[in-house]
Structure formats: structure tokens, C-alpha cells
Design a protein around this motif. Structure first.
Motif, PDB file in Angstrom:
ATOM      1  N   ILE A  45       1.849   9.960   3.801  1.00  0.00           N
ATOM      2  CA  ILE A  45       1.423  11.080   2.947  1.00  0.00           C
ATOM      3  C   ILE A  45       2.548  12.080   2.735  1.00  0.00           C
ATOM      4  O   ILE A  45       2.769  12.567   1.618  1.00  0.00           O
ATOM      5  N   ASP A  46       3.304  12.399   3.799  1.00  0.00           N
ATOM      6  CA  ASP A  46       4.399  13.375   3.672  1.00  0.00           C
ATOM      7  C   ASP A  46       5.453  12.877   2.683  1.00  0.00           C
ATOM      8  O   ASP A  46       5.987  13.654   1.881  1.00  0.00           O
ATOM      9  N   ALA A  47       5.771  11.578   2.740  1.00  0.00           N
ATOM     10  CA  ALA A  47       6.774  11.008   1.822  1.00  0.00           C
ATOM     11  C   ALA A  47       6.281  11.083   0.382  1.00  0.00           C
ATOM     12  O   ALA A  47       7.023  11.435  -0.533  1.00  0.00           O
ATOM     13  N   ARG A  48       5.013  10.747   0.169  1.00  0.00           N
ATOM     14  CA  ARG A  48       4.468  10.769  -1.202  1.00  0.00           C
ATOM     15  C   ARG A  48       4.412  12.197  -1.739  1.00  0.00           C
ATOM     16  O   ARG A  48       4.718  12.452  -2.912  1.00  0.00           O
ATOM     17  N   ASN A  49       4.029  13.150  -0.893  1.00  0.00           N
ATOM     18  CA  ASN A  49       3.980  14.547  -1.341  1.00  0.00           C
ATOM     19  C   ASN A  49       5.376  15.078  -1.662  1.00  0.00           C
ATOM     20  O   ASN A  49       5.565  15.806  -2.639  1.00  0.00           O
ATOM     21  N   LEU A  50       6.370  14.720  -0.833  1.00  0.00           N
ATOM     22  CA  LEU A  50       7.748  15.158  -1.087  1.00  0.00           C
ATOM     23  C   LEU A  50       8.289  14.529  -2.366  1.00  0.00           C
ATOM     24  O   LEU A  50       8.993  15.188  -3.137  1.00  0.00           O
ATOM     25  N   LEU A  72      -4.011  12.257  -2.478  1.00  0.00           N
ATOM     26  CA  LEU A  72      -5.360  12.756  -2.177  1.00  0.00           C
ATOM     27  C   LEU A  72      -6.377  11.626  -2.070  1.00  0.00           C
ATOM     28  O   LEU A  72      -7.348  11.738  -1.322  1.00  0.00           O
ATOM     29  N   SER A  73      -6.157  10.548  -2.839  1.00  0.00           N
ATOM     30  CA  SER A  73      -7.098   9.420  -2.744  1.00  0.00           C
ATOM     31  C   SER A  73      -6.998   8.746  -1.376  1.00  0.00           C
ATOM     32  O   SER A  73      -7.970   8.197  -0.875  1.00  0.00           O
ATOM     33  N   PHE A  74      -5.806   8.790  -0.760  1.00  0.00           N
ATOM     34  CA  PHE A  74      -5.625   8.217   0.568  1.00  0.00           C
ATOM     35  C   PHE A  74      -6.089   9.170   1.668  1.00  0.00           C
ATOM     36  O   PHE A  74      -6.578   8.733   2.708  1.00  0.00           O
ATOM     37  N   ALA A  81      -1.065  18.103  -0.756  1.00  0.00           N
ATOM     38  CA  ALA A  81      -1.061  17.793  -2.197  1.00  0.00           C
ATOM     39  C   ALA A  81      -2.123  18.592  -2.940  1.00  0.00           C
ATOM     40  O   ALA A  81      -1.944  18.946  -4.111  1.00  0.00           O
ATOM     41  N   ASP A  82      -3.237  18.894  -2.260  1.00  0.00           N
ATOM     42  CA  ASP A  82      -4.304  19.683  -2.873  1.00  0.00           C
ATOM     43  C   ASP A  82      -3.786  21.067  -3.259  1.00  0.00           C
ATOM     44  O   ASP A  82      -4.086  21.592  -4.342  1.00  0.00           O
ATOM     45  N   TYR A  83      -2.978  21.668  -2.380  1.00  0.00           N
ATOM     46  CA  TYR A  83      -2.391  22.983  -2.659  1.00  0.00           C
ATOM     47  C   TYR A  83      -1.406  22.903  -3.823  1.00  0.00           C
ATOM     48  O   TYR A  83      -1.399  23.758  -4.705  1.00  0.00           O
ATOM     49  N   GLU A 337      -6.590   0.474  -8.344  1.00  0.00           N
ATOM     50  CA  GLU A 337      -7.059   1.524  -7.438  1.00  0.00           C
ATOM     51  C   GLU A 337      -6.194   2.770  -7.621  1.00  0.00           C
ATOM     52  O   GLU A 337      -5.021   2.631  -7.970  1.00  0.00           O
ATOM     53  N   PRO A 338      -6.750   3.994  -7.419  1.00  0.00           N
ATOM     54  CA  PRO A 338      -8.126   4.238  -6.978  1.00  0.00           C
ATOM     55  C   PRO A 338      -9.135   4.315  -8.122  1.00  0.00           C
ATOM     56  O   PRO A 338     -10.316   4.545  -7.917  1.00  0.00           O
ATOM     57  N   LEU A 339      -8.683   4.105  -9.392  1.00  0.00           N
ATOM     58  CA  LEU A 339      -9.580   4.258 -10.540  1.00  0.00           C
ATOM     59  C   LEU A 339     -10.747   3.277 -10.481  1.00  0.00           C
ATOM     60  O   LEU A 339     -11.904   3.645 -10.738  1.00  0.00           O
ATOM     61  N   SER A 340     -10.461   1.993 -10.162  1.00  0.00           N
ATOM     62  CA  SER A 340     -11.516   0.981 -10.190  1.00  0.00           C
ATOM     63  C   SER A 340     -12.591   1.291  -9.144  1.00  0.00           C
ATOM     64  O   SER A 340     -13.784   1.081  -9.391  1.00  0.00           O
ATOM     65  N   GLY A 341     -12.183   1.812  -7.985  1.00  0.00           N
ATOM     66  CA  GLY A 341     -13.160   2.158  -6.951  1.00  0.00           C
ATOM     67  C   GLY A 341     -14.050   3.323  -7.376  1.00  0.00           C
ATOM     68  O   GLY A 341     -15.272   3.301  -7.165  1.00  0.00           O
TER      69      GLY A 341
END
Length: 434
Positions: A45-50, A72-74, A81-83, A337-341
Motif C-alpha cells: 500500500i505504501d508503494a502504491r500511495n507513493l 483503497l480497494s485493497f 490514499a483516502d486523505y 478488478e475491482p470494477l467487476s467485483g
């Protein structure tokens, strides 16, 4: 140590290296390391947010939002990421500006590829006035300026890129070319050479003059006259022929050296032109891929927002708005994913609780005397579940009450023919009169 733990550790190493690069403003280097980190562990998550922050810093808001949405989906709870998304959405018009920036950049790219460089330059300057950190726009603008031989302007654009992303490989290559074109490369080379060519003065560099007796004015004039005559005669007999010979030799050597230098420069220029053409070809190919990727990302973001809107309307009780949006979805674009879910969950709600709620609203409107509204509700329900015998029967009875006998009978016949085992089959026969 098991396989998964090893992958997580490798991912964390790449993330830590990327963090150091980002602190040094090496955004492109950090970006590559973060992509490697996510390759080994997509749930980092930290890598994706950065990575989202780096995209945002380089003016690519749409790409940043996609990374934060996936993050956020994970991990929906306690996610930074929400902030970040709230900060972007709080800025008035930021999302619309991001969408318009992508469209305008694509237009400028199309104009540049179709020999409309001046229009592309105007469009890119408009983009950068709204989004000064959009690195791709600076890069394309620099290329267009170089194509028009406006190398100073190209250098300014590249400097802005390197201020944002100090080790951008493409910007460094193009800056080197600009320096060669403007002569700044040679100036910098000479400055470096002079910086290391200082010689300390030695004692015998200073010559002290000997004391002399003062001469009279007449002696000075006589000395000067004789000296000038002797000097001229000596110069013409002894020195001048040697100077002429030396000058001729040096001139011939300079001509030879300059000819060789000119030949080398021509070869170097031809090599640079070949390199530039290859770079331009590579840049064009990358730009086309980038355009396709941005379009896919724009579709992803748009579809994600629509699905969230359906959920929000459903939860707030705006069931008809939720149903209308649900029926307008282009399901062919919902493949990953995550759209299909999310879509699968919405479909389950709409074909069960949502469908039943709309049928109930139709019956309530009929009982209240509003038959037109009741028909609208039944029609919406049948668009969600076209073969539901109960909804079909209720609509047919409503049409029958309005003396629209032909339409009602057609629905009764369909119930009897397609749903013979349904309890509404016998009711349809009775209502039909056979």
C-alpha cells in the motif's frame, strides 16, 4: 523463509530505495523502483500511495487517482490514499481540470503529429499555464521548439522538467543536444578546463630593473632615431622572411586542421541527426502508448465513479435513480478488478431487493390512482428482469384496467407460453378469458 515472505521483503527493499530517490527529487527513478516493488507485491500500500504522489507531483492527476483508488480497494480502512483523494476533490475544479488536461494534451500530440506544430505549441502553453508541473507537456513542448530551432526556449522547458524530476533521462539527453546546438557545452567545457589550469607564480617571474643614468633630451632623440633605423633594417633582412615562412606553414596547418575539424563536425552532426530522429521515433511510439493508457485509465475512473454513484443512490433510498444508472452501464467495459467485483455486487442487489422495491412502488402508485407512474415503475422492473412473470402479470392487469386490451393480451399470452409452471400462468389464462 517461504516464497511469499521473500517476495514481500524484495518489494519492501525496492520501496525503501524509491523513497530515497523521491527525497532527492529523482521522481522518474523512484517511479521505476516503485513499479518493481508492486511487481513483487501488488498489495504494498505504501508503494502504491507513493507512486500516486509522484504522478500527482508530475502533473498526472488522473494516474494518481487511479493508484489511490486501487489502493483503497485493497485496504479500505486506515489508508492514507483516502486523505490524498479528499485533498484533490476539495480543490474546486481539480478533477475537471485533470480530465481537460488529458484531452488537451492528446489534441496537442495529434496536432504535432499532423504538421500543426504552432497550434500544438499554443495548446501546450495553455496546458502549462493551468498545470505548470505537467512533465509530459514540457517534454513535448521542448521537442517542438527544437524542431523549430528555437533551442533557448527548448532549454527553458527542459530546465523546468529537471527542476521537478532532476534525473529525467529523456530530458537530460535532450538538454545535452540543446547545449551542443547553442554552444553552451563548449563554454562549460572551457570553464572546467580553466578551473584546473592555474599556475602559481614563482620567484623568477618577477624581474627587478637595474638602475640607469638619466640621458639628455638630444641623446634620447639620437638613440631613438638610430635604433629605429637599425631595427627596421634588421627586421626586413632577418625577421620578416622567417615570419612569412612561419605564417605560411601555420596557415597551411590551420587549413588542414580546420578541414579535418569540419569533417568531424559534419560527421558528428549527422550522427546527432540520426540519434534525434531515433529519439523522436521512440518518443512518438511511447506517446501513442501513453495516450492509449491514459484513455484506459480515464474509462476506469469514470466507471468506478458511476458504480459508486449507484451504490450511494441505492443506500440513500433513490432507488429509481440507482436503477436508471444501473441500466445505462456499458458492461463491456467492466472486465477487471475491482470494477467487476463491485458490479457483481450491485447486480445482485438490483435483481433482488432493488427489483422487488420497484415492483412494490408500482403497485403502491396503482393503488393510489397514479396509473402512469405505476406503469413506469413496472417498465423499469421489467428492464432489470425482463422475464419475471409476476411483474409481467401486474403490468398486463394495469393495461387491462386502462382498456388497452391488445397490449395486455399479448403479455398474458407470453406468460402462459413461456412460464407455464408459474402460478401466474393460471391467473393470466383467467384474466385473458380462456
Amino acid at each position: 523463509m517461504d516464497y511469499k515472505t521473500t517476495l514481500v521483503k524484495i518489494s519492501n527493499v525496492y520501496y525503501n530505495l524509491a523513497l530515497e530517490r523521491a527525497r532527492l527529487d529523482d521522481l522518474s527513478g523512484a517511479s521505476e523502483l516503485l513499479k518493481k516493488s508492486l511487481h513483487f507485491n501488488k498489495y504494498q500500500i505504501d508503494a502504491r500511495n507513493l507512486l500516486g504522489l509522484i504522478f500527482y507531483e508530475m502533473g498526472e492527476t488522473a494516474d494518481a487517482l487511479i493508484q489511490w483508488i486501487i489502493s483503497l480497494s485493497f485496504q479500505p480502512e486506515n489508508n492514507r490514499a483516502d486523505y490524498y483523494m479528499d485533498e484533490v476533490q476539495r480543490k474546486k475544479g481539480q478533477l475537471e481540470l485533470a480530465s481537460q488536461t488529458v484531452k488537451k494534451f492528446n489534441q496537442a500530440l495529434n496536432q504535432a503529429q499532423n504538421d500543426s506544430e504552432d497550434l500544438a505549441i499554443i495548446q501546450l502553453n495553455n496546458i502549462l499555464s493551468e498545470n505548470p508541473k505537467f512533465v509530459k507537456a514540457h517534454m513535448l513542448l521542448a521537442l517542438l521548439y527544437m524542431q523549430k530551432d528555437e533551442n533557448v526556449k527548448a532549454g527553458r522547458s527542459l530546465m523546468k522538467v529537471l527542476k521537478i524530476d532532476r534525473n529525467n533521462a529523456k530530458a537530460l539527453i535532450l538538454m545535452d543536444e540543446v547545449k551542443h546546438r547553442t554552444g553552451k557545452a563548449e563554454i562549460e567545457k572551457n570553464k572546467l578546463k580553466n578551473a584546473f589550469s592555474h599556475r602559481q607564480m614563482e620567484d623568477d617571474d618577477v624581474i627587478l630593473p637595474k638602475a640607469k643614468k638619466e640621458a639628455t633630451a638630444g641623446q634620447v632623440v639620437a638613440y631613438l632615431s638610430v635604433g629605429m633605423l637599425v631595427g627596421l633594417l634588421s627586421f626586413s633582412i632577418l625577421v620578416l622572411p622567417g615570419i612569412r615562412k612561419k605564417y605560411n606553414v601555420e596557415a597551411n596547418m590551420k587549413i588542414a586542421v580546420n578541414s579535418q575539424s569540419l569533417s568531424d563536425k559534419n560527421a558528428e552532426l549527422e550522427d546527432l541527426r540520426t540519434r534525434y530522429a531515433e529519439l523522436e521515433k521512440q518518443y512518438s511510439a511511447v506517446s501513442q502508448k501513453l495516450t492509449a493508457f491514459e484513455q484506459e485509465n480515464a474509462d476506469f475512473t469514470s466507471m468506478y465513479q458511476k458504480l459508486n454513484s449507484i451504490i450511494a443512490n441505492y443506500n440513500s433510498g433513490a432507488i429509481m435513480q440507482a436503477a436508471t444508472d444501473y441500466l445505462s452501464l456499458d458492461t463491456e467495459k467492466i472486465t477487471e478488478e475491482p470494477l467487476s467485483g463491485i458490479y457483481a455486487e450491485i447486480k445482485r442487489y438490483m435483481t433482488n431487493e432493488g427489483f422487488n422495491s420497484i415492483v412494490s412502488l408500482g403497485t403502491a402508485s396503482w393503488n393510489g390512482g397514479d396509473k402512469a407512474q405505476a406503469e413506469s415503475y413496472y417498465d423499469t422492473a421489467l428492464r432489470i428482469k425482463p422475464d419475471d412473470p409476476e411483474a409481467m402479470y401486474l403490468k398486463a392487469r394495469l393495461l387491462q384496467s386502462q382498456e388497452r386490451v391488445t397490449e395486455a393480451n399479448a403479455i398474458f399470452d407470453k406468460i402462459v407460453g413461456e412460464h407455464p409452471d408459474s402460478p401466474y400462468s393460471e391467473r393470466a389464462k383467467s384474466a385473458r378469458g380462456y
